[in-house]
Design a protein around this motif. Structure first.
Motif, short mmCIF file in Angstrom:
data_model
loop_
_atom_site.label_atom_id
_atom_site.label_comp_id
_atom_site.label_asym_id
_atom_site.label_seq_id
_atom_site.Cartn_x
_atom_site.Cartn_y
_atom_site.Cartn_z
N ALA A 479 64.38 34.79 3.37
CA ALA A 479 65.09 36.58 2.90
C ALA A 479 65.56 36.00 1.64
O ALA A 479 65.76 36.70 0.79
N GLY A 480 66.68 35.18 2.41
CA GLY A 480 67.70 34.76 1.17
C GLY A 480 68.07 33.60 0.54
O GLY A 480 67.74 33.85 -1.04
N ALA A 481 66.40 33.85 0.55
CA ALA A 481 65.51 32.83 -0.31
C ALA A 481 64.65 32.92 -1.21
O ALA A 481 64.58 33.35 -2.88
N PHE A 482 63.98 34.67 -0.61
CA PHE A 482 62.78 34.86 -1.72
C PHE A 482 62.94 36.45 -1.77
O PHE A 482 61.79 36.63 -2.64
N GLU A 483 63.61 37.21 -1.17
CA GLU A 483 63.39 38.59 -1.04
C GLU A 483 64.72 38.86 -1.86
O GLU A 483 65.95 38.34 -1.73
N ASP A 484 64.27 39.82 -3.17
CA ASP A 484 64.55 40.19 -4.63
C ASP A 484 65.88 40.74 -3.66
O ASP A 484 67.31 41.07 -5.07
#
Length: 737
Positions: A479-484
């Motif tokens: 999430a921290g890498a891909f979710e805005d």
């Protein structure tokens, strides 16, 4: 000894022998039935820590006292039952000889006071519990009642017996006081002596009171002996064992790590497992361990789990209580068939019994029960909508006063459905494929795991084969890498660590999903694949460092739980901290100093996998306070916090039944009139953001309210805004343009 004494005494003894015989036979049957479950040697010890937990939980009522109105009353009733047994067995003598009492003890004032307090405490305690049950009766609060679905006939029967027993203790003592046979100080008989002065001095009255007390106990013994599924009665005995044999020997509840998938009493090695011999999760009631069967037998139907369940509270069909009672009823209905040696294969064909009349002597209802599917929407014991409504938040486990392990049982059933039946919500199919092929639930490319660093004005150090002087590995998470929305948290943490001078590295494309959503959804094979891959990578990163120096900081509560609690089982020993814990320490040590207070009202949402599963409650709240914000607590917070709805892989499933859990939680947060709703988990942030957007679109929430991570608030507080540049004299101002 008159005719009345001989008659009533004789009846009491004869019926007592029958009742106690039935009771003993039922206990023996209980042992045989519970042993139908799979072996589980992990519950055997160590003895002293488990015994200490048992004593603490039952004597101090530590878990029961989570409901302050219930705890003291139940404590009185419990001791009235345990020590009141002295008064019960004394009644066998009193019914024949009204002046009889325990030798030595009956003339000992402290013992008289103890019996007085037990009788009075039992009456007061049960009256309070009866009032609480009526005040929370489903007829008054519809499905919001924690007693919805509980068996009220059983409850009323037990309450009546307890009340009669308490009255019987005081009644016998008062009648004996009227005879002046056992004189004692008033302080030792402060209730029965005054009542005795109002009663006639009649030996027959003592006999009648003793007989009533004995008959209530005798009827209770006969009824419960014939009703093995009456958990509200049997928990008086089984709860001691259920507490002692709880999953965590140190007394902790069954949260954090999931119970490993087991077969035949051993942790299942998926590489060597044999589908023909081993059990993959739970597909039949007999696949549960004996501790599972003990759990089912111990449920008191108090409904504390149901009261806290986010699924139940938003109109879903899941009630943790009803799951346990349905499994219990099925288990005991099927038990005669299993005890006779019955067994069915995966196709439902009989393989345990043989012969022309193989079902001879087995109850036809047990045979019919053996043909039911454990999970199924066509006559199954557990409906699939029930099974897949669970967010694995652990509220049920946290609140259960007798240590039932609901989440482990639900996930075990999911494991069988996913790995053997391939029966699971269609939305999970995409998530599983993304995890398997791309290493993240969103299906993004690994090369994009560092895209979040592009907007930063400093270089984020990426692991290049040597940790060097880096103190922490920053585990960014999917999430921290891909979710805005989650990227904002990742950037804030990276910037704060940079400002504090903390040396860290990130893995970048070498990082992969920890496997949490796969495991909670029941796909143990996929979890093992991802976890072993990550453990191998992490062990190579920290090669040469001792355990305490293998430091990992994470922003995702689910990653935090998996890395800290589940990877050790696979050889991954790391010192894992949540970003709120590390940032809070940096603030305390003055490495981060808030200089621009956030003068706003903020409510904090506890992520389940940070708070309830790992007991991290204070660090994020202290950070909120450090920013200068005014913290406003929601009604459900701390260990009673309500889930955002994302756990248990629910983040990737559609919520089609009832009110959306994230909407319910946002409504509760908005009730505190906050400027910001803070949290410490990207899943929670996404879910709450979606809920807030829905409420803003329908006009029930201000557009100014926002969802933030605690790290974002801290960054705002420690990052002084640049001073406005002075405008030269005579130069045009913005207002002039």
């Amino acid at each position: 000894m008159g005719a009345l004494q001989l008659t009533l005494g004789g009846i009491a003894v004869v019926l007592g022998v029958v009742a106690w015989g039935m009771f003993a036979a039922t206990i023996a049957r209980f042992v045989r039935v519970i042993r139908l479950g799979q072996p589980d040697s992990t519950r055997n010890g160590p003895f002293w820590p488990r015994f200490k937990t048992l004593v603490k939980e039952f004597a101090a009522h530590t878990r029961m006292n989570r409901k302050r109105s219930v705890g003291p009353a139940h404590w009185l009733v419990m001791w009235g039952f345990l020590l009141g047994s002295l008064a019960l067995f004394e009644a066998y003598g009193e019914v024949f000889v009204p002046t009889w009492g325990w030798p030595i003890l009956d003339d000992f004032p402290p013992f008289q006071l103890l019996m007085e307090l037990l009788g009075l405490g039992t009456i007061v305690g049960i009256l309070v519990l009866m009032a609480i049950r009526q005040r929370n009766h489903p007829r008054r609060a519809d499905r919001q009642s924690r007693f919805q679905g509980s068996n009220f006939k059983w409850a009323y029967f037990i309450e009546a017996v307890v009340l009669i027993e308490g009255i019987g203790i005081i009644g016998v003592r008062a009648a004996k006081s009227a005879l002046n046979t056992h004189e004692g100080p008033l302080w030792a008989s402060f209730v029965s002596n005054p009542i005795g002065q109002l009663l006639p001095a009649s030996p027959n009255l003592v006999t009648i009171f003793a007989f009533v007390k004995l008959m209530s106990a005798t009827v209770w013994l006969i009824v419960v002996a014939r009703t093995m599924t009456m958990g509200i009665a049997w928990h008086r005995f089984s709860a001691f064992f259920n507490i002692y044999f709880k999953r965590e020997a140190d007394g902790g509840v069954a949260l954090g790590a999931l119970k490993p998938m087991m077969s035949g009493g051993k942790v299942l090695d998926l590489e060597e497992a044999d589908p023909d011999e081993d059990t993959f999760g739970v597909g039949k009631i007999e696949d549960f361990s004996w501790k599972g069967w003990l759990d089912f037998s111990t449920c008191t139907e108090c409904g504390r789990c149901q009261e806290q369940c986010p699924a139940w509270n938003t109109g879903k069909p899941l009630s943790p209580k009803l799951v346990i009672t349905q499994l219990r009823d099925h288990a005991y209905a099927k038990a005669p068939y299993l005890l006779a040696g019955g067994k069915r294969d995966m196709a439902g064909d009989e393989i345990g019994l043989s012969g022309d009349n193989m079902y001879a002597g087995i109850d036809v209802l047990a045979i019919a029960e053996s043909q039911k599917a454990l999970v199924g929407d066509d006559g199954g014991v557990i409906d699939p909508d029930v099974l897949w409504s669970c967010t694995s938040c652990g509220a049920c486990v946290e609140q259960c006063p007798v240590d039932i392990e609901h989440v482990d049982h639900i996930v075990d059933m999911r494991r069988y459905q996913v790995m053997i039946e391939s029966a699971f919500p269609s939305e999970l199919n995409g998530m599983f494929k993304n995890l398997e092929n791309k290493g993240n639930p969103w299906g993004q490319n690994a090369k994009d795991r560092l895209a979040w660093t592009e907007d930063l004005d400093f270089e984020v150090p990426v692991f290049d084969g040597d940790l060097g002087d880096a103190e922490y590995l920053f585990w960014v998470g999917c999430a921290g890498a891909f979710e805005d929305r989650a990227k904002k948290t990742t950037r804030a943490v990276a910037e704060l660590l940079h400002m504090a001078g903390v040396k860290y590295v990130v893995l970048g494309s070498e990082e992969s999903c920890t496997g949490d959503p796969a495991r909670r959804a029941g796909n143990e094979f996929l979890f093992q694949m991802l976890a072993q891959q990550n453990v191998e990578v992490l062990n190579s990163v920290f090669e040469g460092r001792e355990r305490k120096a293998r430091k990992v900081v994470v922003t995702c509560a689910h990653c935090f739980n998996t890395l800290a609690n589940e990877y050790p089982e696979l050889g991954g020993q790391f010192d894992v901290v949540h970003h709120t814990q590390l940032l809070n320490r940096l603030v305390r040590e003055k490495q981060l100093v808030p200089v621009a207070p956030v003068a706003q009202d903020v409510t904090y949402h506890d992520p389940c996998y940070l708070g309830r599963h790992n007991k991290v409650y204070e660090a994020p709240r202290e950070l909120v306070g450090a920013t200068g914000a005014q913290l406003r607590e929601m009604p459900r917070h701390g260990d009673k916090s309500m889930c955002c709805g994302a756990g248990g892989a629910r983040m990737w499933m559609e919520e089609k039944i009832g009110k959306r859990i994230n909407i319910e939680r946002v409504d509760e947060a908005l009730g505190t009139a906050p400027s910001k709703i803070a949290t410490g988990c990207p899943f929670c942030k996404v879910m709450l953001n979606d809920g807030l957007t829905a409420r803003q679109s329908d006009g029930s929430a201000s557009e100014k309210v926002e969802i933030v991570d605690v790290a974002q608030m801290l960054l705002e507080a420690v990052k002084r805004k640049p001073e406005p540049k002075p405008v030269p004299l005579g130069a045009p101002s913005l207002a002039d343009e």
